[in-house]
Design a protein around this motif. Sequence first.
Motif, PDB file in Angstrom:
ATOM      1  N   GLN A 280      -8.159  62.918 -65.899  1.00 48.48           N
ATOM      2  CA  GLN A 280      -8.953  62.859 -64.818  1.00 48.48           C
ATOM      3  C   GLN A 280      -9.911  64.512 -65.199  1.00 48.48           C
ATOM      4  N   PHE A 281     -11.098  64.678 -64.668  1.00 49.56           N
ATOM      5  CA  PHE A 281     -12.023  65.816 -65.165  1.00 49.56           C
ATOM      6  C   PHE A 281     -12.676  66.146 -63.780  1.00 49.56           C
ATOM      7  N   PHE A 282     -12.485  67.350 -63.473  1.00 45.59           N
ATOM      8  CA  PHE A 282     -12.966  67.881 -62.169  1.00 45.59           C
ATOM      9  C   PHE A 282     -14.057  68.837 -62.282  1.00 45.59           C
ATOM     10  N   VAL A 283     -15.405  69.000 -61.763  1.00 47.26           N
ATOM     11  CA  VAL A 283     -16.045  70.163 -61.944  1.00 47.26           C
ATOM     12  C   VAL A 283     -16.849  70.453 -60.849  1.00 47.26           C
ATOM     13  N   ASP A 284     -16.865  71.675 -60.384  1.00 51.66           N
ATOM     14  CA  ASP A 284     -17.527  72.194 -59.358  1.00 51.66           C
ATOM     15  C   ASP A 284     -18.659  73.115 -59.964  1.00 51.66           C
ATOM     16  N   SER A 285     -19.919  72.483 -59.954  1.00 55.63           N
ATOM     17  CA  SER A 285     -20.797  73.363 -60.440  1.00 55.63           C
ATOM     18  C   SER A 285     -22.041  73.702 -59.396  1.00 55.63           C
ATOM     19  N   ALA A 286     -21.407  74.388 -58.255  1.00 55.74           N
ATOM     20  CA  ALA A 286     -22.240  74.948 -57.425  1.00 55.74           C
ATOM     21  C   ALA A 286     -22.960  75.865 -57.794  1.00 55.74           C
ATOM     22  N   GLY A 287     -22.151  76.989 -58.550  1.00 56.20           N
ATOM     23  CA  GLY A 287     -22.779  78.082 -58.857  1.00 56.20           C
ATOM     24  C   GLY A 287     -22.868  78.324 -60.334  1.00 56.20           C
ATOM     25  N   ILE A 288     -23.721  78.131 -61.305  1.00 56.62           N
ATOM     26  CA  ILE A 288     -23.793  78.268 -62.724  1.00 56.62           C
ATOM     27  C   ILE A 288     -24.134  79.961 -62.853  1.00 56.62           C
ATOM     28  N   LYS A 289     -23.071  80.637 -63.306  1.00 59.29           N
ATOM     29  CA  LYS A 289     -23.248  82.173 -63.498  1.00 59.29           C
ATOM     30  C   LYS A 289     -24.123  82.404 -64.730  1.00 59.29           C
ATOM     31  N   TYR A 290     -23.816  81.711 -66.019  1.00 54.10           N
ATOM     32  CA  TYR A 290     -24.598  82.206 -67.297  1.00 54.10           C
ATOM     33  C   TYR A 290     -25.295  80.801 -67.820  1.00 54.10           C
ATOM     34  N   CYS A 291     -26.460  81.015 -68.520  1.00 51.20           N
ATOM     35  CA  CYS A 291     -27.112  79.914 -69.237  1.00 51.20           C
ATOM     36  C   CYS A 291     -27.231  79.914 -70.717  1.00 51.20           C
ATOM     37  N   GLU A 292     -26.104  80.372 -71.132  1.00 46.83           N
ATOM     38  CA  GLU A 292     -26.008  80.560 -72.682  1.00 46.83           C
ATOM     39  C   GLU A 292     -24.619  80.062 -73.035  1.00 46.83           C
ATOM     40  N   ALA A 293     -24.896  79.327 -74.118  1.00 50.08           N
ATOM     41  CA  ALA A 293     -23.474  78.674 -74.996  1.00 50.08           C
ATOM     42  C   ALA A 293     -23.279  79.373 -76.269  1.00 50.08           C
ATOM     43  N   PRO A 294     -21.927  79.997 -76.307  1.00 50.31           N
ATOM     44  CA  PRO A 294     -21.608  80.915 -77.420  1.00 50.31           C
ATOM     45  C   PRO A 294     -21.852  80.131 -78.746  1.00 50.31           C
ATOM     46  N   TYR A 295     -22.130  80.587 -79.853  1.00 46.17           N
ATOM     47  CA  TYR A 295     -21.969  79.906 -81.298  1.00 46.17           C
ATOM     48  C   TYR A 295     -20.565  79.284 -81.586  1.00 46.17           C
ATOM     49  N   ASP A 296     -19.551  79.986 -81.517  1.00 43.53           N
ATOM     50  CA  ASP A 296     -18.322  79.367 -82.095  1.00 43.53           C
ATOM     51  C   ASP A 296     -17.884  78.021 -81.220  1.00 43.53           C
ATOM     52  N   LEU A 297     -18.269  78.035 -79.877  1.00 40.91           N
ATOM     53  CA  LEU A 297     -18.313  76.488 -79.296  1.00 40.91           C
ATOM     54  C   LEU A 297     -19.331  75.475 -79.815  1.00 40.91           C
ATOM     55  N   VAL A 298     -20.472  75.998 -79.765  1.00 44.54           N
ATOM     56  CA  VAL A 298     -21.414  74.974 -80.241  1.00 44.54           C
ATOM     57  C   VAL A 298     -21.176  74.477 -81.872  1.00 44.54           C
ATOM     58  N   ARG A 299     -20.705  75.410 -82.701  1.00 43.85           N
ATOM     59  CA  ARG A 299     -20.589  75.051 -83.924  1.00 43.85           C
ATOM     60  C   ARG A 299     -19.393  74.055 -84.010  1.00 43.85           C
ATOM     61  N   LYS A 300     -18.453  74.343 -83.111  1.00 41.64           N
ATOM     62  CA  LYS A 300     -17.157  73.549 -82.959  1.00 41.64           C
ATOM     63  C   LYS A 300     -17.551  71.920 -82.847  1.00 41.64           C
ATOM     64  N   MET A 301     -18.690  71.984 -81.914  1.00 44.27           N
ATOM     65  CA  MET A 301     -18.803  70.542 -81.567  1.00 44.27           C
ATOM     66  C   MET A 301     -20.229  70.532 -81.152  1.00 44.27           C
ATOM     67  N   ARG A 302     -20.984  69.575 -81.860  1.00 40.44           N
ATOM     68  CA  ARG A 302     -22.582  69.400 -81.601  1.00 40.44           C
ATOM     69  C   ARG A 302     -22.923  68.912 -80.353  1.00 40.44           C
ATOM     70  N   ALA A 303     -22.162  68.408 -79.741  1.00 38.07           N
ATOM     71  CA  ALA A 303     -22.334  67.666 -78.475  1.00 38.07           C
ATOM     72  C   ALA A 303     -22.625  68.839 -77.475  1.00 38.07           C
ATOM     73  N   SER A 304     -22.159  70.042 -77.635  1.00 37.94           N
ATOM     74  CA  SER A 304     -22.214  71.186 -76.830  1.00 37.94           C
ATOM     75  C   SER A 304     -23.628  71.399 -76.478  1.00 37.94           C
ATOM     76  N   PHE A 305     -24.662  70.811 -77.313  1.00 36.56           N
ATOM     77  CA  PHE A 305     -25.922  71.100 -77.249  1.00 36.56           C
ATOM     78  C   PHE A 305     -26.521  70.265 -76.048  1.00 36.56           C
ATOM     79  N   LEU A 306     -25.637  69.263 -75.713  1.00 39.07           N
ATOM     80  CA  LEU A 306     -26.018  68.357 -74.677  1.00 39.07           C
ATOM     81  C   LEU A 306     -26.199  69.207 -73.042  1.00 39.07           C
ATOM     82  N   ILE A 307     -25.827  70.443 -73.061  1.00 36.31           N
ATOM     83  CA  ILE A 307     -25.887  71.270 -71.936  1.00 36.31           C
ATOM     84  C   ILE A 307     -27.319  71.848 -71.925  1.00 36.31           C
ATOM     85  N   MET A 308     -28.163  71.853 -72.745  1.00 38.45           N
ATOM     86  CA  MET A 308     -29.263  72.131 -72.654  1.00 38.45           C
ATOM     87  C   MET A 308     -30.440  71.698 -71.563  1.00 38.45           C
TER      88      MET A 308
END
Length: 421
Positions: free
Chosen positions: A73-101
């Motif tokens: 199971q996966f739970f998410v509460d995204s009522a408040g998004i504090k930052y709008c930037e994804a760091p390089y080390d995470l995006v480099r690890k997995m291309r699919a991180s780009f799907l948050i754009m």
Amino acid sequence: MEKLVINGGNALRGRVKISGAKNAVLPIIAATLLGQDTPSRLDEVPALDDVHTIAEVIGSLGVDARFDPEAHQFFVDSAGIKYCEAPYDLVRKMRASFLIMGPLLARCGKARISLPGGCAIGTRPIDLHLKGFEALGAEIEIGHGFIDANAPHGLKGARIYLDFPSVGATENILMAASMAEGQTVLENPAQEPEIIDLANYLNVMGAKIRGAGTNVLKIEGVPKLKGAAYTVIPDRIEAGTYMVAAAMTRGDVYIENAISEHLKPVIAKLKEAGVIIDEDVDGIRVRCDKATKAVDIKTMPYPGFPTDMQAQFMAMLAVSEGTGLVTETVFENRFMHVDELKRMGASIKIDGRTSVVEGVSKLTGCQVKATDLRAGAAMVLAGLVAEGETQIGYIHHIDRGYDHLVPKLVQLGADIRRVEE
Ligand code: EPZ
């Protein structure tokens, strides 16, 4: 570092249950960022390294994301998004991180994501994603290894044509357009089952999307989406991998939870190779009591033969009777497994985008490595039929996309274990 050790020769028999689809759950988790007011709960989420990675990515935005791999199971509460930037080390690890754009542009009107870079199977550009965002009114700037997207006046619906039915671009644009003002028409989108699953989840959140799975997507933008509960579809590529394993080892395996509708090209090609396939509402039975016959495969966007099954079929062709042609039209460098299979005695010649695979009577076990996720799966399949012991290194690639691979194979009678390098 761990490695897999396999002693080949056992026929696989019994039942195996397919987990949730990696390539559905990753965009769906990105889409949870669009949910306000209520949290989201996802079920049948596979216990994969890529799911842990995307949990880190959305957590880095200040969103409350919790993954329970045991309960799937996966739970998410995204009522408040504090930052709008994804760091390089995470995006480099997995291309699919780009799907948050797409979701960040829709929710916050801006996004800063490091360029995903290439990977083993190809350069993996994102030009179609960016073309879609610009069509929706975003301003895109690229520099210093980052992409900055801004839509200060919000996104506006548009008519967009995709030069190639890119899965990721379709998903990113779909998520952005779901909250754009007015109608968006997306022509020549990807039609994979994972696109339909994402569209279904977005519609449960309150989006107005029609045509998922066809060659035209119509989206009526809405001002707000709410979090929702959703169950992810089973993984057709995991299912296909076990089907090939049953065929290659001349076994008899019931693949529980597999959806035949999602596997038509794979089923057709296995039948052409002489494999006995019985489909029912709960799954697919795969039997084979002799060497498979060589077949030709050509990867295409869905509903064509899936590129994510190409390496696994090449492993089967390596020990089939006759010569098979494997043509990869989706990625430009997805033959990394050829050299590893040749180390085990396979007879393969690469000629541009086609590999000519001449079946041999047997493969011999040796030390090989996983060069990418599906190539790693192909090496496991080869090890299951090879004479003697096969050791597979760099198995972190495999852990990205196969949930409990070793226990599932052991339960089917394979002699396989994980050991420290
Ligand atoms: C998704 O990748 C899958 N990943 C891949 O699965 C899969 O192989 C691929 O779709 C094709 O089915 C996930 O869903 C997380 P694409 P994606 O955009 O979205 C070119 C696995 O093993 N292209 O459809 O990155 C691109 O270079 C993984 O589970 C552009 O030219 O695939 C490639 O040649 C591997 N410009 C082709 O399209 C773009 O803007 C297919 O890419 C985008 C893509």
